[in-house]
Design a protein around this motif. Structure first.
Motif, PDB file in Angstrom:
ATOM      1  N   MET A   1      71.940   5.163 -17.426  1.00  0.00           N
ATOM      2  CA  MET A   1      73.383   4.910 -17.349  1.00  0.00           C
ATOM      3  C   MET A   1      74.169   6.190 -17.610  1.00  0.00           C
ATOM      4  SD  MET A   1      74.228   1.260 -19.155  1.00  0.00           S
ATOM      5  CE  MET A   1      75.929   0.990 -18.672  1.00  0.00           C
ATOM      6  N   ALA A   2      75.224   6.300 -16.905  1.00  0.00           N
ATOM      7  CA  ALA A   2      76.145   7.433 -17.150  1.00  0.00           C
ATOM      8  C   ALA A   2      76.795   7.232 -18.519  1.00  0.00           C
ATOM      9  CB  ALA A   2      77.205   7.467 -16.067  1.00  0.00           C
ATOM     10  N   ALA A   3      77.373   8.302 -19.062  1.00  0.00           N
ATOM     11  CA  ALA A   3      78.083   8.175 -20.341  1.00  0.00           C
ATOM     12  C   ALA A   3      79.357   7.366 -20.124  1.00  0.00           C
ATOM     13  CB  ALA A   3      78.417   9.554 -20.878  1.00  0.00           C
ATOM     14  N   LEU A   4      79.772   6.680 -21.171  1.00  0.00           N
ATOM     15  CA  LEU A   4      80.979   5.849 -21.078  1.00  0.00           C
ATOM     16  C   LEU A   4      82.181   6.683 -20.617  1.00  0.00           C
ATOM     17  CD1 LEU A   4      82.667   3.259 -21.537  1.00  0.00           C
ATOM     18  CD2 LEU A   4      82.794   3.885 -23.955  1.00  0.00           C
ATOM     19  N   THR A   5      82.307   7.898 -21.167  1.00  0.00           N
ATOM     20  CA  THR A   5      83.462   8.734 -20.819  1.00  0.00           C
ATOM     21  C   THR A   5      83.485   9.065 -19.317  1.00  0.00           C
ATOM     22  OG1 THR A   5      82.144  10.618 -21.540  1.00  0.00           O
ATOM     23  CG2 THR A   5      83.806   9.806 -23.069  1.00  0.00           C
ATOM     24  N   GLU A   6      82.297   9.248 -18.743  1.00  0.00           N
ATOM     25  CA  GLU A   6      82.214   9.521 -17.301  1.00  0.00           C
ATOM     26  C   GLU A   6      82.700   8.318 -16.508  1.00  0.00           C
ATOM     27  OE1 GLU A   6      78.413  11.120 -15.715  1.00  0.00           O
ATOM     28  OE2 GLU A   6      77.970  11.495 -17.833  1.00  0.00           O
ATOM     29  N   VAL A   7      82.262   7.135 -16.949  1.00  0.00           N
ATOM     30  CA  VAL A   7      82.646   5.899 -16.263  1.00  0.00           C
ATOM     31  C   VAL A   7      84.152   5.680 -16.415  1.00  0.00           C
ATOM     32  CG1 VAL A   7      82.320   3.384 -16.228  1.00  0.00           C
ATOM     33  CG2 VAL A   7      80.357   4.885 -16.564  1.00  0.00           C
ATOM     34  N   GLN A   8      84.665   5.914 -17.626  1.00  0.00           N
ATOM     35  CA  GLN A   8      86.107   5.756 -17.876  1.00  0.00           C
ATOM     36  C   GLN A   8      86.921   6.708 -17.003  1.00  0.00           C
ATOM     37  OE1 GLN A   8      85.770   6.371 -22.116  1.00  0.00           O
ATOM     38  NE2 GLN A   8      86.461   4.281 -22.566  1.00  0.00           N
ATOM     39  N   ALA A   9      86.401   7.933 -16.845  1.00  0.00           N
ATOM     40  CA  ALA A   9      87.134   8.959 -16.083  1.00  0.00           C
ATOM     41  C   ALA A   9      87.357   8.541 -14.631  1.00  0.00           C
ATOM     42  CB  ALA A   9      86.377  10.279 -16.140  1.00  0.00           C
TER      43      ALA A   9
ATOM     44  N   CYS B   1      82.476  -3.999 -20.085  1.00  0.00           N
ATOM     45  CA  CYS B   1      81.448  -4.145 -19.052  1.00  0.00           C
ATOM     46  C   CYS B   1      80.360  -3.103 -19.268  1.00  0.00           C
ATOM     47  CB  CYS B   1      82.062  -4.020 -17.660  1.00  0.00           C
ATOM     48  SG  CYS B   1      83.070  -5.442 -17.211  1.00  0.00           S
ATOM     49  N   TYR B   2      80.786  -1.880 -19.573  1.00  0.00           N
ATOM     50  CA  TYR B   2      79.832  -0.794 -19.831  1.00  0.00           C
ATOM     51  C   TYR B   2      78.895  -1.175 -20.980  1.00  0.00           C
ATOM     52  CZ  TYR B   2      77.957   3.785 -21.043  1.00  0.00           C
ATOM     53  OH  TYR B   2      77.107   4.825 -21.328  1.00  0.00           O
ATOM     54  N   ASN B   3      79.485  -1.750 -22.033  1.00  0.00           N
ATOM     55  CA  ASN B   3      78.689  -2.113 -23.213  1.00  0.00           C
ATOM     56  C   ASN B   3      77.648  -3.176 -22.916  1.00  0.00           C
ATOM     57  OD1 ASN B   3      79.948  -0.273 -24.821  1.00  0.00           O
ATOM     58  ND2 ASN B   3      81.448  -1.719 -25.650  1.00  0.00           N
ATOM     59  N   ARG B   4      77.853  -3.927 -21.841  1.00  0.00           N
ATOM     60  CA  ARG B   4      76.802  -4.891 -21.504  1.00  0.00           C
ATOM     61  C   ARG B   4      75.993  -4.439 -20.292  1.00  0.00           C
ATOM     62  NH1 ARG B   4      79.520 -10.637 -20.896  1.00  0.00           N
ATOM     63  NH2 ARG B   4      77.620 -11.118 -19.775  1.00  0.00           N
ATOM     64  N   GLY B   5      76.102  -3.165 -19.960  1.00  0.00           N
ATOM     65  CA  GLY B   5      75.221  -2.586 -18.941  1.00  0.00           C
ATOM     66  C   GLY B   5      75.765  -2.608 -17.527  1.00  0.00           C
TER      67      GLY B   5
END
Ligand SMILES: [Zn+2]
Length: 269
Positions: A1-9, A34-38
């Motif tokens: 998984m990508a880092a959360l910050t990358e997904v948020q960006a 959503c990220y926290n559950r994959g």
């Protein structure tokens, strides 16, 4: 998984343009939850101004570049009032059956579950035209209300935000209850183990101690020089001595016989 910050960006430019605070916070929380559950999602639409909506409506109609993408003119979509968001799965796209995190629940369904928990209504629940990537918060206002200039009140927005925060507080509380439960289970198991060890130690001590009933027996055996070691303590030792006595090997007759044999030279009994 990508880092959360990358997904948020990936969603940041769209989300930052959302004027309604509850919808903006909701969109941010949705990406994170959503990220926290994959499940990684990208918010593809937030605010669409009436001008933007009109030019989108023209696409495929008066402007013949590309297909028709919307049935809504300016003012006919909650997006125009900053009250709606659209999303796409970063992995899986618009495949509503895709299960990228392999938890047996389609990623799309997980996103819908999270969005509803945050207070969004889902376009997939509409009867006439299903808009599956679409979520909105209407605050009880129709599009006609909005076109007439009505807007959600600050109280309504505050309430929606508090509801989202309360949801997370409740979850955090649930988690600490779960942790506490686990701690008590662990404590109970450890205590039971310690008690079992104490019992073992007690039993071992009992075996190591001289039983009272053996006092006379051992004195007698020492007197007859049957015991010549100073290592003559303990339950096991006493039990052996008792067995010896019970077998009759300590009788006067036998001992005399044994002494006679020893006197003649040890040729065996
Ligand atoms: Zn939409």
């Amino acid at each position: 998984m990508a880092a959360l910050t990358e997904v948020q960006a990936k969603s940041a430019p769209i989300i930052s343009r959302i004027e309604n605070e509850a919808v903006r916070i909701g969109a941010l929380k949705l990406v994170e939850r959503c990220y926290n559950r994959g499940v990684e999602i990208r918010i593809t639409q937030g605010l669409r101004t009436i001008e933007e909506q009109n030019s989108l409506y023209a696409q495929g109609r008066t402007i013949f570049t590309g297909p028709i993408v919307t049935n809504a003119r300016g003012g006919q979509s909650y997006h125009n009032f900053s009250l709606a968001i659209d999303f796409v799965l970063i992995r899986g796209g618009y495949d509503m059956k895709y299960d990228g995190d392999c938890d047996g629940i389609a990623d799309w369904v997980e996103v819908v579950t999270e969005a509803k928990a945050l207070g969004f209504a889902w376009g997939g629940d509409w009867k006439s035209f299903k808009d599956n990537p679409h979520f909105e918060m209407t605050f009880g206002l129709s599009l006609a209300d909005l076109r007439a200039g009505k807007r959600p009140t600050s109280t309504q927005i505050l309430k929606a935000v508090s509801k989202m925060n309360a949801l997370e507080e409740k979850e955090a509380q649930g988690m600490s209850v779960e942790l506490e439960k686990k701690f008590y289970e662990f404590k109970k198991a450890t205590e039971a183990q310690l008690k079992a060890q104490e019992e073992d130690i007690k039993a071992l001590k009992k075996r190591a101690a001289m039983p009272e009933w053996a006092d006379d027996l051992l004195s007698e055996m020492k007197l007859r020089k049957l015991i010549t070691t100073s290592n003559d303590k303990g339950y096991e030792f006493s039990t052996m001595a008792q067995m010896l006595k019970n077998s009759g090997l300590l009788s006067e007759a036998f001992l005399k016989h044994a002494a006679d044999i020893n006197a003649k030279g040890s040729k065996g009994i």
